[in-house]
Design an enzyme around this catalytic site. Sequence first.
Site, PDB file in Angstrom:
ATOM      1  CB  CYS A  79      37.640  -2.421  57.621  1.00  0.00           C
ATOM      2  SG  CYS A  79      38.514  -1.275  56.545  1.00  0.00           S
ATOM      3  CD  GLU A 122      40.983   0.919  62.627  1.00  0.00           C
ATOM      4  OE1 GLU A 122      40.724   1.959  62.006  1.00  0.00           O
ATOM      5  OE2 GLU A 122      41.337  -0.136  62.055  1.00  0.00           O
ATOM      6  NE  ARG A 169      41.127   6.647  59.197  1.00  0.00           N
ATOM      7  CZ  ARG A 169      41.371   6.529  57.899  1.00  0.00           C
ATOM      8  NH1 ARG A 169      41.251   7.575  57.097  1.00  0.00           N
ATOM      9  NH2 ARG A 169      41.738   5.360  57.389  1.00  0.00           N
ATOM     10  NE  ARG A 171      38.498   3.624  60.029  1.00  0.00           N
ATOM     11  CZ  ARG A 171      38.001   4.300  58.991  1.00  0.00           C
ATOM     12  NH1 ARG A 171      36.855   4.949  59.117  1.00  0.00           N
ATOM     13  NH2 ARG A 171      38.639   4.338  57.843  1.00  0.00           N
TER      14      ARG A 171
END
Length: 338
Positions: A79, A122, A169, A171
Site C-alpha cells: 500500500c 486489501e 485500523r 482498511r
Amino acid sequence: MDNLYRTIDLFAGIGGIRLGFEKAFKNEVTTVFASEWDVFAQKTYKANFKDEFEIAGDITKINENDIPDFDICLAGFPCQAFSMAGAKKGFDDNYKGLCRGTLFLDVARICEKHNPKVIFCENVKGLVIHDKGRTLQIIKKTFADLGYKVFTNNDKTLNSKDFGVPQNRERIYIVAFRNDIAPKDFIFPQKTDDTKTIKDIMEADQVSVKYYLSTTYMETLRRHKARHQAKGNGFGYEIRPLDGIAGTIVCGGMGRERNLIIDDRLTDFTPITHIKGEVNREGIRKMTPREWARLQGFPDTYKLPLADVHLYKQLGNSVTVPVIEAIAKNIKEVLDNV
C-alpha cells in the site's frame, strides 16, 4: 461441485489474509501458491504454514504460466503507493494504457491468465481518495475489463476495533467476482464485537524489562512531542489507557511509541540491554510482539519465531485476521450458492 477452493497468496506477508480465509472456509480451502519477497516474512510464514511448495519471491519475476490453477486470488498488494503516510505516488501511468509502475499490475496479469472465481484485495483507506479517486477507479476498471464485477467498501471503511480486537485500523477491501458467478450485490460484514480493550490483549505475566523505556528515552520522547505541539502538530508518543484501544500499529517511525501502555507489574528494574539512564519507574512500556499479534487477531498458537525488530515490522504490515474472516464468510456464502 468440487468443494475444495484453491487459493493463491500474493504479497503474502506472514499469512494474515490466508489465515482469515482458512478460518472462514475451514477444510474447504487449500493454498496452492504463495509469493512474498521479504525473506524474514517468509521465515515467519513457513513457521506457521506447512506447504509442499516453496514460497516464491519477487512476483514481478514470476511467469503467470508457472502458477497452478486457482479459484481465489488473495492479494494484500503493498500500500505504500497509496498510503496517506507515504509519498502518494500511486500510478504514474497505466496498464494496457491505464497504469504502470505498481505491483497491482501483477495481480491483474496473473488473474487474466487464470480467470479465478474471486479476487480479494486489501489496502489502506487512503486508496479511496488517492489521486481524487482515480487510482481506485483504475483498479476497478482493470478488474472489470478482465470480466469481473467489483465490490468495494469505500463508502464505509471497515475498522478492526469493530471485529473483536482493540485497534483503530481502517482498511479498504476489494472483492471481485467473475461475471458468470457474480451476485447482484455483495454485502460487507457488519461489526461483530466492539467491546475489546487493551486490557484484553495484555500479556498475562510480567513482561521483560527490555520493553520498559529508559528515563533518558522518555525525556527524548517528551521533548520531541513538545516541539511538535509548539508547531501545532499532533506527532509524538502516546500512552494508551488500558480500558481503551490502540492506535493503528504500523511498521515504521513512531509505530511502537504511539502505542505505549502503563504496566506496573515490573519487579526487577535491572536493565538487560544497554540503555542510557535507568528503567523508568512510571511503568511505561512498549507492547510486546505477542500483544501486537493479538491486536491483529492472530491466535496465540501462531508462532513468532524471529527477533522483535522483524516481528514489529511484520505485524505492523499485516492485516487484521478477524476482519478478513468476516469478509471471507460472506464470500463463501456467495460461492456456496453458485
